[in-house]
Design a protein around this motif. Structure first.
Motif, PDB file in Angstrom:
ATOM      1  N   ALA A  38     -15.047 -57.229   8.713  1.00 37.63           N
ATOM      2  CA  ALA A  38     -14.531 -57.662  10.267  1.00 37.63           C
ATOM      3  C   ALA A  38     -14.466 -56.698  11.224  1.00 37.63           C
ATOM      4  O   ALA A  38     -14.738 -56.443  12.363  1.00 37.63           O
ATOM      5  CB  ALA A  38     -13.115 -58.398  10.256  1.00 37.63           C
ATOM      6  N   ALA A  39     -13.860 -55.294  10.303  1.00 38.69           N
ATOM      7  CA  ALA A  39     -13.646 -54.181  11.401  1.00 38.69           C
ATOM      8  C   ALA A  39     -15.168 -53.549  11.583  1.00 38.69           C
ATOM      9  O   ALA A  39     -15.303 -53.121  12.938  1.00 38.69           O
ATOM     10  CB  ALA A  39     -13.108 -52.987  10.423  1.00 38.69           C
ATOM     11  N   ARG A  40     -16.198 -53.656  10.961  1.00 39.25           N
ATOM     12  CA  ARG A  40     -17.262 -53.216  11.245  1.00 39.25           C
ATOM     13  C   ARG A  40     -18.055 -54.100  12.306  1.00 39.25           C
ATOM     14  O   ARG A  40     -18.497 -53.561  13.208  1.00 39.25           O
ATOM     15  CB  ARG A  40     -18.350 -53.210   9.868  1.00 39.25           C
ATOM     16  CG  ARG A  40     -19.609 -52.569   9.999  1.00 39.25           C
ATOM     17  CD  ARG A  40     -20.394 -52.479   8.623  1.00 39.25           C
ATOM     18  NE  ARG A  40     -19.514 -52.065   7.678  1.00 39.25           N
ATOM     19  CZ  ARG A  40     -19.232 -52.879   6.558  1.00 39.25           C
ATOM     20  NH1 ARG A  40     -19.465 -53.990   6.281  1.00 39.25           N
ATOM     21  NH2 ARG A  40     -18.549 -52.128   5.523  1.00 39.25           N
ATOM     22  N   GLU A  41     -17.810 -55.380  12.003  1.00 35.45           N
ATOM     23  CA  GLU A  41     -18.535 -56.358  13.169  1.00 35.45           C
ATOM     24  C   GLU A  41     -17.755 -56.119  14.510  1.00 35.45           C
ATOM     25  O   GLU A  41     -18.557 -56.109  15.488  1.00 35.45           O
ATOM     26  CB  GLU A  41     -18.269 -57.529  12.741  1.00 35.45           C
ATOM     27  CG  GLU A  41     -19.427 -58.517  13.437  1.00 35.45           C
ATOM     28  CD  GLU A  41     -19.608 -60.028  12.733  1.00 35.45           C
ATOM     29  OE1 GLU A  41     -20.030 -60.944  13.338  1.00 35.45           O
ATOM     30  OE2 GLU A  41     -19.718 -59.980  11.551  1.00 35.45           O
ATOM     31  N   LEU A  42     -16.472 -55.650  14.537  1.00 41.55           N
ATOM     32  CA  LEU A  42     -15.771 -55.721  15.856  1.00 41.55           C
ATOM     33  C   LEU A  42     -15.889 -54.343  16.430  1.00 41.55           C
ATOM     34  O   LEU A  42     -15.241 -54.218  17.493  1.00 41.55           O
ATOM     35  CB  LEU A  42     -14.191 -56.411  15.613  1.00 41.55           C
ATOM     36  CG  LEU A  42     -14.447 -57.780  15.302  1.00 41.55           C
ATOM     37  CD1 LEU A  42     -13.010 -58.266  15.022  1.00 41.55           C
ATOM     38  CD2 LEU A  42     -15.078 -58.586  16.511  1.00 41.55           C
ATOM     39  N   GLY A  43     -16.049 -53.350  15.490  1.00 37.41           N
ATOM     40  CA  GLY A  43     -16.149 -52.008  16.036  1.00 37.41           C
ATOM     41  C   GLY A  43     -14.593 -51.487  16.156  1.00 37.41           C
ATOM     42  O   GLY A  43     -14.367 -50.591  16.996  1.00 37.41           O
ATOM     43  N   GLU A  44     -13.839 -51.847  15.209  1.00 35.83           N
ATOM     44  CA  GLU A  44     -12.358 -51.462  15.218  1.00 35.83           C
ATOM     45  C   GLU A  44     -12.298 -50.597  13.707  1.00 35.83           C
ATOM     46  O   GLU A  44     -13.045 -50.856  12.884  1.00 35.83           O
ATOM     47  CB  GLU A  44     -11.428 -52.596  15.156  1.00 35.83           C
ATOM     48  CG  GLU A  44     -11.482 -53.362  16.324  1.00 35.83           C
ATOM     49  CD  GLU A  44     -10.797 -52.821  17.488  1.00 35.83           C
ATOM     50  OE1 GLU A  44      -9.886 -51.876  17.257  1.00 35.83           O
ATOM     51  OE2 GLU A  44     -11.132 -52.760  18.795  1.00 35.83           O
ATOM     52  N   SER A  45     -11.268 -50.145  13.516  1.00 37.21           N
ATOM     53  CA  SER A  45     -10.811 -49.277  12.204  1.00 37.21           C
ATOM     54  C   SER A  45     -10.287 -50.425  11.150  1.00 37.21           C
ATOM     55  O   SER A  45      -9.837 -51.512  11.446  1.00 37.21           O
ATOM     56  CB  SER A  45      -9.624 -48.249  12.356  1.00 37.21           C
ATOM     57  OG  SER A  45      -8.220 -49.017  12.537  1.00 37.21           O
ATOM     58  N   GLN A  46     -10.872 -50.244   9.973  1.00 37.47           N
ATOM     59  CA  GLN A  46     -10.457 -51.269   8.930  1.00 37.47           C
ATOM     60  C   GLN A  46      -8.893 -51.189   8.735  1.00 37.47           C
ATOM     61  O   GLN A  46      -8.177 -52.508   8.579  1.00 37.47           O
ATOM     62  CB  GLN A  46     -10.981 -50.647   7.668  1.00 37.47           C
ATOM     63  CG  GLN A  46     -10.939 -51.772   6.419  1.00 37.47           C
ATOM     64  CD  GLN A  46      -9.660 -51.660   5.570  1.00 37.47           C
ATOM     65  OE1 GLN A  46      -8.765 -50.629   5.805  1.00 37.47           O
ATOM     66  NE2 GLN A  46      -9.113 -52.792   5.185  1.00 37.47           N
ATOM     67  N   ALA A  47      -8.012 -50.245   9.031  1.00 36.95           N
ATOM     68  CA  ALA A  47      -6.873 -50.279   8.992  1.00 36.95           C
ATOM     69  C   ALA A  47      -5.913 -51.209   9.955  1.00 36.95           C
ATOM     70  O   ALA A  47      -5.257 -52.005   9.654  1.00 36.95           O
ATOM     71  CB  ALA A  47      -6.247 -48.711   8.892  1.00 36.95           C
ATOM     72  N   ASN A  48      -6.645 -51.040  11.132  1.00 38.62           N
ATOM     73  CA  ASN A  48      -5.851 -51.955  12.320  1.00 38.62           C
ATOM     74  C   ASN A  48      -6.357 -53.296  12.211  1.00 38.62           C
ATOM     75  O   ASN A  48      -5.402 -54.106  12.176  1.00 38.62           O
ATOM     76  CB  ASN A  48      -6.828 -51.362  13.548  1.00 38.62           C
ATOM     77  CG  ASN A  48      -6.107 -52.058  14.902  1.00 38.62           C
ATOM     78  OD1 ASN A  48      -4.969 -52.330  14.817  1.00 38.62           O
ATOM     79  ND2 ASN A  48      -6.953 -52.299  15.780  1.00 38.62           N
TER      80      ASN A  48
END
Length: 179
Positions: A38-48
């Motif tokens: 999900a982080a990869r797809e949304l361009g966000e950090s994995q931790a967030n």
């Protein structure tokens, strides 16, 4: 409604009151997904993303459908059950205001990606309805949500339309007309 159900409603509404969480619910409606993906797809950090997915899970809006071993750890795959939101209908006015604010922000983000010249629909109303008509409107809105979620496909699937829908219906407490 019991006191614990009321607390669940409030925590659920608060869990929704973040734009990333709304995007995560949309993303996890179509398929189960890990925080990393999900982080990869949304361009966000994995931790967030992981933090926000845990908040949605705690509020009952995401369910863990699978746990897998990944490099010595455990990866959880989350999925959103769209009908889980029906339990959130009794929160306070402040909770709904916070949610409305986030929905407005998300609607603005999506509207900037609107395909020029495409068909759409719009309605806005603050009015008085017979109780029977209000019940029918609520039912139709529920059916609309069910259709959209059950027909959702993975991003970029051939023959699909990337669509946005935001609908927030509620009974108003104020007995007069709007300011």
């Amino acid at each position: 409604m019991t006191a614990s159900e009321g607390r669940a409603d409030v925590s659920g509404l608060r869990a929704l009151a973040h734009p990333l969480r709304l995007r995560l619910l949309s993303l996890t409606t179509v398929r189960a997904i890990s925080a990393t993906d999900a982080a990869r797809e949304l361009g966000e950090s994995q931790a967030n993303v992981s933090y926000h997915m845990r908040q949605l899970h705690a509020a009952g809006l995401l369910e863990i459908v699978e746990e897998t071993s990944v490099r010595g750890g455990r990866a959880k795959l989350y999925r959103h059950n769209p009908s889980s939101g029906e339990s959130l209908s009794t929160g306070s006015g402040d909770d709904y205001a916070a949610l409305a604010s986030v929905l407005a922000e998300e609607l603005l983000r999506r509207s900037l990606d609107r395909r020029t010249g495409s068909r759409g629909a719009f309605t806005d109303a603050e009015l008085w309805l017979p109780a029977e008509a209000w019940e029918r409107v609520l039912q139709l809105a529920s059916e609309l949500g069910e259709i959209m979620h059950s027909e959702a496909r993975a991003p970029d699937t051939a023959g699909t339309v990337h669509a946005s829908a935001t609908l927030m219906l509620f009974e108003m407490a104020r007995k007069g007309t709007s300011r």
